[in-house]
Write a protein that holds these residues in place. Structure first.
Motif, PDB file in Angstrom:
ATOM      1  N   MET A   1      68.515  -6.378  34.926  1.00 35.35           N
ATOM      2  CA  MET A   1      69.514  -6.422  33.876  1.00 35.35           C
ATOM      3  C   MET A   1      70.202  -7.786  33.931  1.00 35.35           C
ATOM      4  O   MET A   1      70.536  -8.286  34.987  1.00 35.35           O
ATOM      5  N   SER A   2      70.432  -8.342  32.753  1.00 35.30           N
ATOM      6  CA  SER A   2      71.061  -9.661  32.696  1.00 35.30           C
ATOM      7  C   SER A   2      72.538  -9.576  33.077  1.00 35.30           C
ATOM      8  O   SER A   2      73.173  -8.528  32.946  1.00 35.30           O
ATOM      9  N   LEU A   3      73.064 -10.696  33.522  1.00 35.15           N
ATOM     10  CA  LEU A   3      74.479 -10.766  33.886  1.00 35.15           C
ATOM     11  C   LEU A   3      75.356 -10.466  32.672  1.00 35.15           C
ATOM     12  O   LEU A   3      76.365  -9.771  32.791  1.00 35.15           O
ATOM     13  N   GLU A   4      74.964 -10.974  31.511  1.00 36.99           N
ATOM     14  CA  GLU A   4      75.739 -10.721  30.284  1.00 36.99           C
ATOM     15  C   GLU A   4      75.799  -9.226  29.972  1.00 36.99           C
ATOM     16  O   GLU A   4      76.857  -8.690  29.656  1.00 36.99           O
ATOM     17  N   LYS A   5      74.664  -8.540  30.078  1.00 38.14           N
ATOM     18  CA  LYS A   5      74.614  -7.107  29.817  1.00 38.14           C
ATOM     19  C   LYS A   5      75.462  -6.346  30.836  1.00 38.14           C
ATOM     20  O   LYS A   5      76.160  -5.391  30.485  1.00 38.14           O
ATOM     21  N   GLU A   6      75.422  -6.766  32.087  1.00 39.57           N
ATOM     22  CA  GLU A   6      76.248  -6.129  33.122  1.00 39.57           C
ATOM     23  C   GLU A   6      77.732  -6.269  32.804  1.00 39.57           C
ATOM     24  O   GLU A   6      78.505  -5.331  32.970  1.00 39.57           O
ATOM     25  N   LYS A   7      78.136  -7.453  32.331  1.00 41.94           N
ATOM     26  CA  LYS A   7      79.546  -7.666  31.972  1.00 41.94           C
ATOM     27  C   LYS A   7      79.951  -6.796  30.793  1.00 41.94           C
ATOM     28  O   LYS A   7      81.063  -6.250  30.758  1.00 41.94           O
ATOM     29  N   ILE A   8      79.065  -6.649  29.829  1.00 40.04           N
ATOM     30  CA  ILE A   8      79.351  -5.788  28.680  1.00 40.04           C
ATOM     31  C   ILE A   8      79.491  -4.341  29.140  1.00 40.04           C
ATOM     32  O   ILE A   8      80.419  -3.639  28.733  1.00 40.04           O
ATOM     33  N   LEU A   9      78.595  -3.894  30.004  1.00 41.59           N
ATOM     34  CA  LEU A   9      78.679  -2.527  30.513  1.00 41.59           C
ATOM     35  C   LEU A   9      79.955  -2.291  31.311  1.00 41.59           C
ATOM     36  O   LEU A   9      80.527  -1.198  31.269  1.00 41.59           O
ATOM     37  N   GLN A  10      80.425  -3.293  32.031  1.00 45.37           N
ATOM     38  CA  GLN A  10      81.700  -3.165  32.747  1.00 45.37           C
ATOM     39  C   GLN A  10      82.846  -2.950  31.767  1.00 45.37           C
ATOM     40  O   GLN A  10      83.741  -2.135  32.011  1.00 45.37           O
ATOM     41  N   ARG A  11      82.827  -3.675  30.645  1.00 40.57           N
ATOM     42  CA  ARG A  11      83.870  -3.512  29.629  1.00 40.57           C
ATOM     43  C   ARG A  11      83.763  -2.152  28.950  1.00 40.57           C
ATOM     44  O   ARG A  11      84.782  -1.519  28.644  1.00 40.57           O
ATOM     45  N   VAL A  12      82.537  -1.673  28.732  1.00 42.96           N
ATOM     46  CA  VAL A  12      82.347  -0.337  28.170  1.00 42.96           C
ATOM     47  C   VAL A  12      82.911   0.697  29.132  1.00 42.96           C
ATOM     48  O   VAL A  12      83.619   1.629  28.723  1.00 42.96           O
ATOM     49  N   GLU A  13      82.635   0.529  30.405  1.00 45.98           N
ATOM     50  CA  GLU A  13      83.141   1.468  31.412  1.00 45.98           C
ATOM     51  C   GLU A  13      84.671   1.469  31.430  1.00 45.98           C
ATOM     52  O   GLU A  13      85.295   2.527  31.565  1.00 45.98           O
ATOM     53  N   GLN A  14      85.295   0.307  31.259  1.00 47.48           N
ATOM     54  CA  GLN A  14      86.761   0.242  31.174  1.00 47.48           C
ATOM     55  C   GLN A  14      87.252   1.037  29.972  1.00 47.48           C
ATOM     56  O   GLN A  14      88.254   1.759  30.055  1.00 47.48           O
ATOM     57  N   ALA A  15      86.571   0.900  28.854  1.00 44.18           N
ATOM     58  CA  ALA A  15      86.950   1.643  27.643  1.00 44.18           C
ATOM     59  C   ALA A  15      86.848   3.143  27.900  1.00 44.18           C
ATOM     60  O   ALA A  15      87.756   3.908  27.556  1.00 44.18           O
ATOM     61  N   LEU A  16      85.751   3.575  28.504  1.00 43.55           N
ATOM     62  CA  LEU A  16      85.552   4.999  28.770  1.00 43.55           C
ATOM     63  C   LEU A  16      86.564   5.530  29.772  1.00 43.55           C
ATOM     64  O   LEU A  16      86.969   6.694  29.702  1.00 43.55           O
ATOM     65  N   THR A  17      86.988   4.682  30.704  1.00 42.73           N
ATOM     66  CA  THR A  17      88.002   5.088  31.676  1.00 42.73           C
ATOM     67  C   THR A  17      89.304   5.485  30.989  1.00 42.73           C
ATOM     68  O   THR A  17      90.001   6.388  31.448  1.00 42.73           O
TER      69      THR A  17
END
Length: 89
Positions: A1-17
């Motif tokens: 997985m690309s670093l950019e995609k990982e950063k996006i998923l981290q932001r998605v996880e923050q939203a879901l939190t």
């Protein structure tokens, strides 16, 4: 997985939190299944959310709105156990 995609998923996880306490109150939850290369977020409803008659409203007013506000790069959000909503304006 690309670093950019990982950063996006981290932001998605923050939203879901921010949504999880509301879902957990009713015995439900949400988990990320995948983020496609064309920026479609796929998730799974868990617990009571899987069969809740209000999941459509939660999807549209909660998940879609929150994810898009945290991560405008996301083009669509799709529940793998049933629902799909385009996030295009």
């Amino acid at each position: 997985m690309s670093l950019e995609k990982e950063k996006i998923l981290q932001r998605v996880e923050q939203a879901l939190t921010t949504l999880r306490p509301h879902l957990e109150t009713d015995g439900g939850d949400i988990e990320i299944v995948e983020l496609t290369d064309d920026m479609v977020l796929r998730f799974r409803w868990l617990g009571n959310c899987e069969t809740c008659s209000m999941s459509t409203m939660t999807m549209k007013g909660g998940v879609e709105h929150t994810v898009k506000s945290f991560v405008p790069e996301i083009k669509a959000v799709e529940a793998v156990n049933g629902l799909f909503f385009s996030m295009e304006d």
